[in-house]
Design a protein around this motif. Structure first.
Motif, PDB file in Angstrom:
ATOM      1  N   THR A 195      22.620  22.106  -9.845  1.00  0.00           N
ATOM      2  CA  THR A 195      21.885  22.648 -11.110  1.00  0.00           C
ATOM      3  C   THR A 195      23.285  22.817 -12.218  1.00  0.00           C
ATOM      4  N   ILE A 196      23.121  22.101 -13.073  1.00  0.00           N
ATOM      5  CA  ILE A 196      24.326  22.149 -14.242  1.00  0.00           C
ATOM      6  C   ILE A 196      23.686  22.298 -15.637  1.00  0.00           C
ATOM      7  N   SER A 197      24.768  22.542 -16.421  1.00  0.00           N
ATOM      8  CA  SER A 197      24.346  22.706 -17.860  1.00  0.00           C
ATOM      9  C   SER A 197      25.814  22.215 -18.558  1.00  0.00           C
ATOM     10  N   ILE A 198      25.527  21.083 -19.065  1.00  0.00           N
ATOM     11  CA  ILE A 198      26.655  20.397 -20.012  1.00  0.00           C
ATOM     12  C   ILE A 198      26.856  20.824 -21.281  1.00  0.00           C
ATOM     13  N   ARG A 199      27.949  21.304 -21.429  1.00  0.00           N
ATOM     14  CA  ARG A 199      28.277  21.584 -23.120  1.00  0.00           C
ATOM     15  C   ARG A 199      29.110  20.625 -23.696  1.00  0.00           C
ATOM     16  N   THR A 200      28.833  20.062 -24.873  1.00  0.00           N
ATOM     17  CA  THR A 200      29.747  18.832 -25.518  1.00  0.00           C
ATOM     18  C   THR A 200      29.541  19.138 -26.927  1.00  0.00           C
ATOM     19  N   ASP A 201      30.700  18.990 -27.696  1.00  0.00           N
ATOM     20  CA  ASP A 201      30.747  19.091 -29.078  1.00  0.00           C
ATOM     21  C   ASP A 201      30.466  17.648 -29.548  1.00  0.00           C
ATOM     22  N   SER A 202      29.982  16.712 -28.818  1.00  0.00           N
ATOM     23  CA  SER A 202      29.539  15.244 -29.475  1.00  0.00           C
ATOM     24  C   SER A 202      28.358  15.359 -29.608  1.00  0.00           C
ATOM     25  N   GLU A 203      27.586  15.222 -30.848  1.00  0.00           N
ATOM     26  CA  GLU A 203      26.218  15.130 -31.118  1.00  0.00           C
ATOM     27  C   GLU A 203      25.834  13.719 -30.827  1.00  0.00           C
ATOM     28  N   LEU A 204      26.623  12.763 -30.722  1.00  0.00           N
ATOM     29  CA  LEU A 204      26.167  11.532 -30.323  1.00  0.00           C
ATOM     30  C   LEU A 204      25.675  11.395 -28.805  1.00  0.00           C
ATOM     31  N   VAL A 205      26.727  12.072 -27.876  1.00  0.00           N
ATOM     32  CA  VAL A 205      26.439  12.013 -26.652  1.00  0.00           C
ATOM     33  C   VAL A 205      25.125  13.016 -26.309  1.00  0.00           C
ATOM     34  N   SER A 206      25.160  14.277 -26.947  1.00  0.00           N
ATOM     35  CA  SER A 206      23.916  15.009 -26.766  1.00  0.00           C
ATOM     36  C   SER A 206      22.478  14.689 -26.881  1.00  0.00           C
ATOM     37  N   ARG A 207      22.740  14.110 -28.106  1.00  0.00           N
ATOM     38  CA  ARG A 207      21.390  13.420 -28.622  1.00  0.00           C
ATOM     39  C   ARG A 207      20.909  12.082 -27.769  1.00  0.00           C
ATOM     40  N   SER A 208      21.950  11.330 -27.265  1.00  0.00           N
ATOM     41  CA  SER A 208      21.578  10.175 -26.627  1.00  0.00           C
ATOM     42  C   SER A 208      21.159  10.387 -25.242  1.00  0.00           C
ATOM     43  N   GLN A 222      20.154  12.723 -10.588  1.00  0.00           N
ATOM     44  CA  GLN A 222      20.687  13.091  -9.142  1.00  0.00           C
ATOM     45  C   GLN A 222      20.592  14.581  -9.064  1.00  0.00           C
ATOM     46  N   PHE A 223      20.510  15.357 -10.231  1.00  0.00           N
ATOM     47  CA  PHE A 223      20.768  16.660 -10.164  1.00  0.00           C
ATOM     48  C   PHE A 223      19.105  17.455  -9.987  1.00  0.00           C
ATOM     49  N   GLU A 224      18.930  18.533  -9.491  1.00  0.00           N
ATOM     50  CA  GLU A 224      17.621  19.032  -9.454  1.00  0.00           C
ATOM     51  C   GLU A 224      17.419  19.708 -10.795  1.00  0.00           C
ATOM     52  N   LEU A 225      18.330  20.146 -11.595  1.00  0.00           N
ATOM     53  CA  LEU A 225      18.181  20.647 -12.947  1.00  0.00           C
ATOM     54  C   LEU A 225      19.390  20.233 -13.566  1.00  0.00           C
ATOM     55  N   PHE A 226      19.132  19.382 -14.761  1.00  0.00           N
ATOM     56  CA  PHE A 226      20.258  18.952 -15.617  1.00  0.00           C
ATOM     57  C   PHE A 226      19.908  19.223 -17.114  1.00  0.00           C
ATOM     58  N   PHE A 227      20.948  19.925 -17.876  1.00  0.00           N
ATOM     59  CA  PHE A 227      20.635  20.325 -19.029  1.00  0.00           C
ATOM     60  C   PHE A 227      21.850  19.807 -19.847  1.00  0.00           C
ATOM     61  N   ILE A 228      21.919  19.462 -21.076  1.00  0.00           N
ATOM     62  CA  ILE A 228      22.890  19.139 -22.007  1.00  0.00           C
ATOM     63  C   ILE A 228      22.693  19.958 -23.277  1.00  0.00           C
ATOM     64  N   LYS A 229      23.864  20.439 -23.842  1.00  0.00           N
ATOM     65  CA  LYS A 229      23.508  21.403 -25.132  1.00  0.00           C
ATOM     66  C   LYS A 229      24.850  20.858 -26.063  1.00  0.00           C
ATOM     67  N   TRP A 230      24.414  20.672 -27.257  1.00  0.00           N
ATOM     68  CA  TRP A 230      25.640  20.641 -28.116  1.00  0.00           C
ATOM     69  C   TRP A 230      26.194  21.724 -28.668  1.00  0.00           C
ATOM     70  N   ILE A 231      27.446  22.047 -28.823  1.00  0.00           N
ATOM     71  CA  ILE A 231      27.972  23.259 -29.156  1.00  0.00           C
ATOM     72  C   ILE A 231      29.308  22.912 -30.108  1.00  0.00           C
ATOM     73  N   PRO A 232      29.293  23.725 -31.268  1.00  0.00           N
ATOM     74  CA  PRO A 232      30.478  23.536 -31.983  1.00  0.00           C
ATOM     75  C   PRO A 232      31.869  23.486 -31.485  1.00  0.00           C
ATOM     76  N   SER A 233      32.753  22.578 -31.966  1.00  0.00           N
ATOM     77  CA  SER A 233      34.129  22.237 -31.624  1.00  0.00           C
ATOM     78  C   SER A 233      34.783  23.973 -31.049  1.00  0.00           C
ATOM     79  N   SER A 234      34.482  24.852 -31.916  1.00  0.00           N
ATOM     80  CA  SER A 234      35.057  25.961 -31.696  1.00  0.00           C
ATOM     81  C   SER A 234      34.795  26.668 -30.695  1.00  0.00           C
ATOM     82  N   GLU A 235      33.822  26.399 -29.986  1.00  0.00           N
ATOM     83  CA  GLU A 235      33.443  26.754 -28.767  1.00  0.00           C
ATOM     84  C   GLU A 235      33.603  25.903 -27.467  1.00  0.00           C
TER      85      GLU A 235
END
Length: 138
Positions: free
Chosen positions: A63-76, A100-113
């Motif tokens: 179970t993972i939660s990806i955090r990215t400041d790339s809107e392109l990657v998160s939206r895609s 391949q993960f049981e739970l997968f999340f991806i979330k856009w975050i601001p660059s400051s985070e």
């Protein structure tokens, strides 16, 4: 849940690129700084995601939660679609890995985070430049 912060950086667009991956797992942290070669910033962002997914799978995380400041990657990833066909193969691979993960999340975050992952990505570029400089002097 494992929190994974990712970032890609390029010194030029395209140019030497790096990926930064910062993983928080129940109080433990892992940091990865990778040189990616010559590519655009958006490609570096996708490659940071791919490397993070592979690292998480290798570690047996379910179970993972990806955090990215790339809107392109998160939206895609959320829409399972990318307008620029040049990124289609990268998106396809990322989607296959994420399934391949049981739970997968991806979330856009601001660059400051996302400063730690950003610094790790820049370290990947610097390491390569320093290595190249050392090689030329030998």
């Amino acid at each position: 849940m494992i929190e994974v912060y990712i970032d890609g950086a390029s010194a030029g667009n395209p140019g030497p690129s790096g990926a930064g991956i910062f993983i928080k797992n129940a109080g433990k942290v892992e940091r990865f700084s990778l040189f990616l070669g010559e590519m655009t910033n958006h490609e570096a962002e996708f490659h940071a995601l791919l490397h993070a997914l592979k690292i998480c799978l290798q570690n047996g995380f379910r179970t993972i939660s990806i955090r990215t400041d790339s809107e392109l990657v998160s939206r895609s990833m959320e829409k399972e679609f990318v307008k620029n066909k040049g990124y289609a193969d990268l998106l396809h691979t990322a989607l296959q890995l994420s399934k391949q993960f049981e739970l997968f999340f991806i979330k856009w975050i601001p660059s400051s985070e996302n400063k730690t992952a950003d610094e790790l990505a820049r370290q990947g570029i610097r390491k390569h430049k320093e290595k190249g400089a050392n090689t030329k002097n030998e």
